[in-house]
Design an enzyme around this catalytic site. Structure first.
Site, mmCIF file in Angstrom:
data_model
loop_
_atom_site.group_PDB
_atom_site.id
_atom_site.type_symbol
_atom_site.label_atom_id
_atom_site.label_comp_id
_atom_site.label_asym_id
_atom_site.label_seq_id
_atom_site.Cartn_x
_atom_site.Cartn_y
_atom_site.Cartn_z
ATOM 1 C CG ASP A 120 -37.040 -85.814 -30.520
ATOM 2 O OD1 ASP A 120 -37.448 -86.598 -31.403
ATOM 3 O OD2 ASP A 120 -35.885 -85.859 -30.050
ATOM 4 C CG ASP B 17 -34.732 -82.629 -31.147
ATOM 5 O OD1 ASP B 17 -34.055 -83.592 -31.545
ATOM 6 O OD2 ASP B 17 -35.108 -82.483 -29.966
ATOM 7 N NE ARG C 209 -34.627 -92.841 -30.518
ATOM 8 C CZ ARG C 209 -33.900 -92.094 -29.706
ATOM 9 N NH1 ARG C 209 -34.027 -90.777 -29.742
ATOM 10 N NH2 ARG C 209 -33.049 -92.647 -28.842
ATOM 11 C CG ASP D 138 -31.353 -86.024 -31.074
ATOM 12 O OD1 ASP D 138 -31.308 -87.266 -31.184
ATOM 13 O OD2 ASP D 138 -31.732 -85.469 -30.034
#
Length: 536
Positions: A194, A161, A243, A190
């Site tokens: 997040d 991340d 996302r 990734d």
């Protein structure tokens, strides 16, 4: 659900790793933290000021950043860290101290508060090195680039991340940053942004997220729904598979963002999540809003968005796109005012303002980029909560009076709404042998206790009730362990009251479906025996 990353990069991205001397302090011009003024949900819950009022230090290596954190008098001593140059694995080592908890190979903001990390000079680049925020509060990250952070391959950092937050994080403002990867999960990357396991009151503004399989998530699974009150505005999402964000539970306010080339899906509200989606511009993309890859439904309130060459898939058991006839299926109240540009100008105003090294320019709310003042800017013409298309919050967002409740509450008259049919309870964490439901069982021999010195306990209902009084009772044989607290309207994030100790709390009558008692300090192990709620 694993999905193949579809890459359509117009040119290959090159990763440059520059060596820098460990611990070099630079003489650079003073930079004002939070220059443009904090916005969105980060203004709530007491606000986000980062290291304002603290010492200003310079750093050109990751080790120097860790050293600055560890040299503070305490883990909450305010500090502004001005960063320049390239921060990478070669110059980022663990540093030990009583005011920090750092690690090799990542910028670790763990168990700390009141910190600003501000890029200055010709720019600050975190190359293949992520920023991890855990068990921390009041953090500002501004004017930096974070690129090519991997979870597999070499080198790895931060679980792949660019910025990751987890485990009781409160009040974070990330502003004018550029977050980018060079691929998706199969290439070792990734998420770019997040949040999981109890993260609240976060704003991502005037930033670029690009060239990644995953933009970011709020909640790591269908059961991780305790993350809440997140604002995204004036950001560019470009060449992302999905996302943008993925929202599980909680509330997200998403306005004036520009979405280009979203290949699989965009805003994915699921597992009870509720998104307010205002005046965004979606272009050359697929399934930009809806519930995807799950049967656990989410919800959205929409207004003023532009869908330019957007395609939509057919509904299915695990697929519920909002389009092509996009309509609201919930309402979301926003407790703060905000400038709102017309969607038609979002591409141009975001292009001029979003990302690192853009002079921290912001929109004036009338489609015009402006240079901010040296301190928090005066508010631009804005949408106030009372003018929003969503229902107004039942209390003023700025009204959070402090109180010391009655230490020995008597039994109030009226019905305890916590015990009516359909009432439930949940919280942030619980010690083994205790239960959330214990706070509404009518017994002071049972109780809820968080796993740490702070935590949230909530009472909730399937439909709105009006509450104006709360009684917090400690269990039999204990008293005085509850320190400071906040009483929060979970639906809006508005703080209804603040104070200390158990007892009776009164406030302006408020219609809500969930109310949260947040313990922010304690002496010993805080315990709540009963969380009673009354209409009057």
């Amino acid at each position: 659900m694993k999905r193949t990353v579809a890459w359509r990069l117009s040119a290959a991205l090159a990763t440059t790793t520059a060596a820098a001397a460990i611990g070099v302090a630079l003489s650079v011009p003073q930079a004002s933290a939070a220059t443009g003024g904090v916005t969105g949900y980060a203004t709530q819950n007491g606000g986000t000021t980062g290291g304002a009022g603290g010492q200003t230090v310079q750093a050109s290596t990751g080790t120097a950043i860790h050293t600055a954190l560890c040299n503070r008098a305490s883990s909450s001593t305010p500090i502004i860290i001005q960063v320049s140059g390239t921060i990478n694995h070669g110059n980022t080592a663990k540093v030990s101290g009583n005011s920090c908890n750092t690690a090799d190979g990542v910028i670790e903001l763990k168990e700390i508060s009141n910190v600003s990390i501000i890029g200055v000079g010709s720019g600050a680049v975190f190359d293949q090195l992520g920023i991890h925020i855990r068990d921390s509060s009041n953090i500002i990250i501004q004017n930096v680039t974070i690129r090519n952070v991997k979870k597999s391959g070499s080198p790895t950092s931060n679980g792949g991340d660019a910025i990751g937050m987890e485990s009781t994080v409160r009040n974070v403002w990330v502003d004018h940053v550029t977050l980018e990867a060079s691929g998706g999960e199969s290439e070792g990357f990734d998420g770019l942004f997040d949040m999981k396991n109890d993260v609240e009151y976060v704003t991502l503004s005037y930033s670029i997220l690009r060239n990644s399989g995953r933009g970011g998530l709020i909640g790591s699974s269908e059961t991780d729904t305790g993350n809440n009150y997140i604002t995204f505005h004036h950001n560019l999402y470009s060449n992302i598979d999905s996302r943008t964000p993925l929202l599980r539970g909680g509330i997200a306010h998403i306005y004036n963002n520009h979405y280009v080339n979203l290949h699989e899906s965009g805003i994915n509200s699921r597992a009870g999540g509720r998104a307010k989606v205002d005046n965004n511009y979606f272009k050359d993309s697929k399934d930009v809003l809806g519930t995807f890859y799950t049967s656990e439904a989410g919800y959205w309130q929409v207004s003023g968005n532009i869908f330019d060459n957007v395609t939509w898939s057919s509904p299915g058991s695990d697929n519920n796109p909002a389009g092509p006839n996009v309509q609201s299926n919930t309402s979301v109240s926003i407790p703060y005012s905000y400038p709102l540009d017309a969607a038609s100008c979002v591409p141009s105003v975001v292009a001029a303002t979003a990302g690192a090294n853009k002079g921290l320019q912001v929109s004036n709310g009338s489609c015009t980029p402006v240079s901010p003042s040296a301190g928090p800017s005066s508010p631009a013409p804005s949408v106030s909560p009372s003018r929003s298309t969503a229902p107004s919050p039942s209390v003023s967002p700025s009204a959070s009076p402090s109180t010391s409740p009655s230490a020995s509450p008597s039994q109030p008259s009226g019905t305890n709404l916590s015990r009516i049919s359909g009432a439930g309870a949940d919280g942030s964490s619980k010690v083994d042998g205790t239960s959330y439901g214990n706070v509404k069982d009518g017994s002071l021999t049972t109780y809820w206790q968080p796993t740490g010195a702070t935590g949230d306990i909530s009472v909730k209902w399937g439909s709105a009730v009006t509450v104006s009084r709360v009684v917090i009772r400690e269990p039999s044989g204990t008293s005085g362990s509850i320190g400071s607290w906040q009483l929060i309207n979970y639906n809006t994030g508005a703080v209804l009251k603040t104070g200390s100790g158990a007892g009776t709390i009164t406030f302006t009558a408020t219609s809500l479906t969930k109310i949260t008692f947040r313990i922010t300090s304690s002496s010993g192990a805080p315990r709540v025996g009963e969380f009673e709620t009354y209409a009057s």
